[in-house]
Design an enzyme around this catalytic site. Structure first.
Site, PDB file in Angstrom:
ATOM      1  N   CYS A 176      29.338  42.923  43.567  1.00  0.00           N
ATOM      2  CA  CYS A 176      30.472  42.402  44.352  1.00  0.00           C
ATOM      3  C   CYS A 176      30.247  40.915  44.641  1.00  0.00           C
ATOM      4  O   CYS A 176      29.244  40.534  45.265  1.00  0.00           O
ATOM      5  CB  CYS A 176      30.607  43.189  45.651  1.00  0.00           C
ATOM      6  SG  CYS A 176      31.972  42.634  46.686  1.00  0.00           S
TER       7      CYS A 176
ATOM      8  N   CYS B  48      37.802  46.539  47.658  1.00  0.00           N
ATOM      9  CA  CYS B  48      37.602  45.115  47.375  1.00  0.00           C
ATOM     10  C   CYS B  48      38.717  44.627  46.445  1.00  0.00           C
ATOM     11  O   CYS B  48      39.249  45.387  45.636  1.00  0.00           O
ATOM     12  CB  CYS B  48      36.244  44.895  46.720  1.00  0.00           C
ATOM     13  SG  CYS B  48      35.878  43.139  46.413  1.00  0.00           S
TER      14      CYS B  48
ATOM     15  N   ARG C 218      38.123  44.720  38.904  1.00  0.00           N
ATOM     16  CA  ARG C 218      37.516  45.841  38.186  1.00  0.00           C
ATOM     17  C   ARG C 218      37.556  47.144  38.970  1.00  0.00           C
ATOM     18  O   ARG C 218      37.087  48.172  38.485  1.00  0.00           O
ATOM     19  CB  ARG C 218      36.057  45.493  37.832  1.00  0.00           C
ATOM     20  CG  ARG C 218      35.925  44.280  36.934  1.00  0.00           C
ATOM     21  CD  ARG C 218      34.503  43.766  36.896  1.00  0.00           C
ATOM     22  NE  ARG C 218      34.077  43.235  38.200  1.00  0.00           N
ATOM     23  CZ  ARG C 218      32.873  42.738  38.443  1.00  0.00           C
ATOM     24  NH1 ARG C 218      31.962  42.717  37.482  1.00  0.00           N
ATOM     25  NH2 ARG C 218      32.567  42.275  39.640  1.00  0.00           N
TER      26      ARG C 218
ATOM     27  N   ASP D 294      38.381  42.841  43.963  1.00  0.00           N
ATOM     28  CA  ASP D 294      37.837  42.713  42.603  1.00  0.00           C
ATOM     29  C   ASP D 294      38.727  43.427  41.580  1.00  0.00           C
ATOM     30  O   ASP D 294      39.075  44.600  41.760  1.00  0.00           O
ATOM     31  CB  ASP D 294      36.418  43.301  42.585  1.00  0.00           C
ATOM     32  CG  ASP D 294      35.659  42.938  41.321  1.00  0.00           C
ATOM     33  OD1 ASP D 294      36.131  43.276  40.222  1.00  0.00           O
ATOM     34  OD2 ASP D 294      34.585  42.317  41.436  1.00  0.00           O
TER      35      ASP D 294
END
Ligand code: CO
Length: 209
Positions: free
Chosen positions: A101, A42, A46, A44
């Site tokens: 998510c 992903c 993080r 993302d």
């Protein structure tokens, strides 16, 4: 100071540390890459592939998009996979989802997100297939984590349908496909045990509910 400049300063600090540990690290890296893994994760911030696996630059070929989707008409993704499999000869492809998510949560909600809905519709399809089992989970955090894991399984399955991967298997070659889940709350990566390295295994996966 302009905030973006902290990235350039960070780079100088980082390369200093790396050179201290291994003075010829960048020289060796400049000679070419031979990563052993392809990571489909992903976007993302993080969940950076190298950091969370304790790896260094040069070890993982990476593709990231919102909610780590494998869509058969995505030429960007397919080109990355093709290059990784045919040229870099990676033996393992890891699809990695994660907790909390945003893409998963958006797709499970009733809200609309404008242009993003075009992408989220792919995740909404996965949710619809598994709505009954997922809606039994009352805790919203647990429900979205469960959906993220179901989504990983689905994306590994999609990956197992890619023509040139199947061709590799027909020749008795790699890659093996894996599905992982990253729990942001404790930093732990988990193997979801949905590994596929043959057409038969792919069909088994499609039967799991
Ligand atoms: Co995400």
């Amino acid at each position: 100071m302009e905030t973006y400049k902290e990235l350039l300063e960070g780079n100088l600090r980082w390369l200093g540390d790396v050179k201290k540990a291994d003075p010829s690290f960048f020289e060796k890296l400049a000679q070419g890459q031979s990563p052993r893994f392809l990571w489909i994760g992903c976007s993302d911030s993080r969940v950076p592939a190298t950091e969370i696996t304790g790896s260094m630059p040069g070890s993982i070929f990476v593709h990231r998009n919102i909610a780590n989707l494998v869509i058969h008409s995505d030429v960007n993704l397919l080109s990355v996979i093709y290059y990784a499999v045919e040229y870099l000869k990676v033996r393992h492809i890891i699809v990695c989802g994660h907790s909390s998510c945003g893409g998963i949560e958006a797709a499970m909600s009733e809200n609309t997100f404008g242009f993003l809905d075009n992408w989220l519709n792919h995740i909404k399809d996965v949710y619809r297939y598994h709505k009954e089992e997922l809606d039994k989970i009352t805790d919203p955090l647990q429900r979205s984590d469960a959906m993220a894991m179901v989504n990983v399984r689905q994306q590994v399955y999609n990956l197992s349908k890619v023509s040139f991967i199947r061709q590799k298997w027909a020749n008795g070659e790699f890659p093996a496909l894996h599905g992982w889940f990253y729990q942001i709350r404790d930093g732990m990566l988990k193997d979801l045990n949905v590994t596929v390295n043959s057409v038969d295994k792919s069909e088994e996966l499609s039967l799991i509910e």
